[in-house]
Design a protein around this motif. Structure first.
Motif, PDB file in Angstrom:
ATOM      1  N   HIS A  82       0.823  -1.146  -0.050  1.00  0.00           N
ATOM      2  CA  HIS A  82      -0.055   0.031  -0.070  1.00  0.00           C
ATOM      3  C   HIS A  82       0.949   1.408  -0.225  1.00  0.00           C
ATOM      4  O   HIS A  82       0.399   2.478  -0.688  1.00  0.00           O
ATOM      5  CB  HIS A  82      -0.899   0.004   1.294  1.00  0.00           C
ATOM      6  N   ARG A  85       1.548   2.223  -3.420  1.00  0.00           N
ATOM      7  CA  ARG A  85       0.443   3.133  -4.116  1.00  0.00           C
ATOM      8  C   ARG A  85       0.178   4.253  -3.436  1.00  0.00           C
ATOM      9  O   ARG A  85      -0.916   5.086  -3.798  1.00  0.00           O
ATOM     10  CB  ARG A  85      -0.503   1.981  -4.044  1.00  0.00           C
ATOM     11  N   SER A  87      -1.105   4.793  -0.615  1.00  0.00           N
ATOM     12  CA  SER A  87      -2.472   4.792   0.122  1.00  0.00           C
ATOM     13  C   SER A  87      -2.492   4.690   1.658  1.00  0.00           C
ATOM     14  O   SER A  87      -3.404   4.219   2.365  1.00  0.00           O
ATOM     15  CB  SER A  87      -3.389   3.574  -0.744  1.00  0.00           C
ATOM     16  N   ARG A 187      -9.885   3.475  -0.498  1.00  0.00           N
ATOM     17  CA  ARG A 187      -8.518   2.908  -0.719  1.00  0.00           C
ATOM     18  C   ARG A 187      -7.415   3.548   0.268  1.00  0.00           C
ATOM     19  O   ARG A 187      -6.507   2.528   0.871  1.00  0.00           O
ATOM     20  CB  ARG A 187      -7.735   3.323  -2.150  1.00  0.00           C
ATOM     21  N   ARG A 188      -7.620   4.646   0.869  1.00  0.00           N
ATOM     22  CA  ARG A 188      -6.547   5.075   1.938  1.00  0.00           C
ATOM     23  C   ARG A 188      -7.078   4.327   3.199  1.00  0.00           C
ATOM     24  O   ARG A 188      -6.124   4.188   3.992  1.00  0.00           O
ATOM     25  CB  ARG A 188      -6.798   6.631   2.003  1.00  0.00           C
TER      26      ARG A 188
END
Length: 278
Positions: A82, A85, A87, A187-188
């Motif tokens: 993550h 990305r 996030s 997503r976060r």
């Protein structure tokens, strides 16, 4: 050390086979539904320990402690993915981290000293709420358009840390729906929950390891309240099976999957409550 693995060969083979199945199922469901493995691992370990005759007073403690230990490596792997990305919300972690940790400390102290029935009751009660949320919550529903002020966030983080460690689950099961209820980007929320899982897993596993030292009636291969055989078998199975679950998720209706998992949680919670009542 010999006493650590003192058990007949048949019991060990059955235990390892069931643990392999637990790891695979937890990994597939994690990939399918984006839930933390602990919400699957704990009830499966609980039922497994029931079947092999582990003392009722410690079976839930060992299920929770072992699950917390498995959260550590899986959270680290998830955080790395993550983070790449972008996030993981570092600012939110700075605000929530100390309060999650405080909740974990409180929950670990309580969880290590109460009876197994209390831990079972906590897991069953929260699992019922999680299953209802998964089954009936409408897509896009929010409680408010933004997170509350710092006192409100501190209270939420403390409760999430305390309840999660007593259930043996990571950050995702409670923190993702909580953040989503305040219109926080999903997503976060998922990426940040992976880091919250590490804050829960490390002190929680240590606490259950220490508090279980000298406990009677533990299953074979257990130190404190952590089953080393379970840890060694479940972690690689979960990691390997999660991508399979993610792949299947693209071919099956996600609403049907969430409904099926909600039913699984409901049935598990109901079975635990029934066991407490009888």
């Amino acid at each position: 050390m010999d006493a650590l693995f003192a058990a007949d060969a048949g019991t060990l083979v059955a235990l390892i086979a069931a643990l392999l199945a637990t790891g695979v199922v937890a990994g597939v469901l994690a990939g399918l539904l984006g839930v933390g493995g602990g919400i699957v691992i704990v009830p499966m370990l609980y039922h497994l320990f029931t079947l092999i005759g582990v003392d009722e007073g410690v079976r839930m403690h060992v299920a929770v402690g072992t699950s917390l230990a498995t959260i550590i490596p899986t959270s680290i792997s998830s955080i790395r993915a993550h983070w790449k990305r972008g996030s993981v919300d570092v600012d939110l972690l700075k605000r929530w981290g100390p309060w999650v940790f405080a909740g974990v400390v409180i929950g670990t102290v309580v969880g290590g000293n109460v009876g197994g029935a209390v831990l079972t009751g906590v897991f069953a009660s929260v699992a019922l709420l999680v299953s209802a949320n998964m089954a009936f919550r409408k897509e896009g529903w929010t409680l408010r358009a933004a997170l509350p002020g710092l006192p409100g966030q501190a209270a939420m983080a403390t409760v999430i840390g305390g309840i999660s460690v007593m259930m043996g689950i990571g950050g995702g099961t409670l923190s993702v729906p909580t953040l989503s209820a305040f219109a926080y980007p999903i997503r976060r929320a998922v990426g940040t929950a992976a880091a919250i899982g590490l804050i829960i897993g490390v002190p929680g596993a240590i606490g259950f390891l220490v508090s279980g030292m000298g406990a009677k009636g533990l299953p074979p291969g257990t130190i404190g309240y952590i089953n080393l055989i379970g840890f060694a078998v479940i972690v690689p199975c979960t990691v390997l099976a999660a991508p399979l679950g993610a792949k299947i998720a693209h071919t099956i209706n996600p609403r049907m999957l969430r409904a099926a998992f909600a039913l699984f949680l409901f049935a598990t919670a109901a079975r635990m409550i029934y066991g407490l009542a009888t």
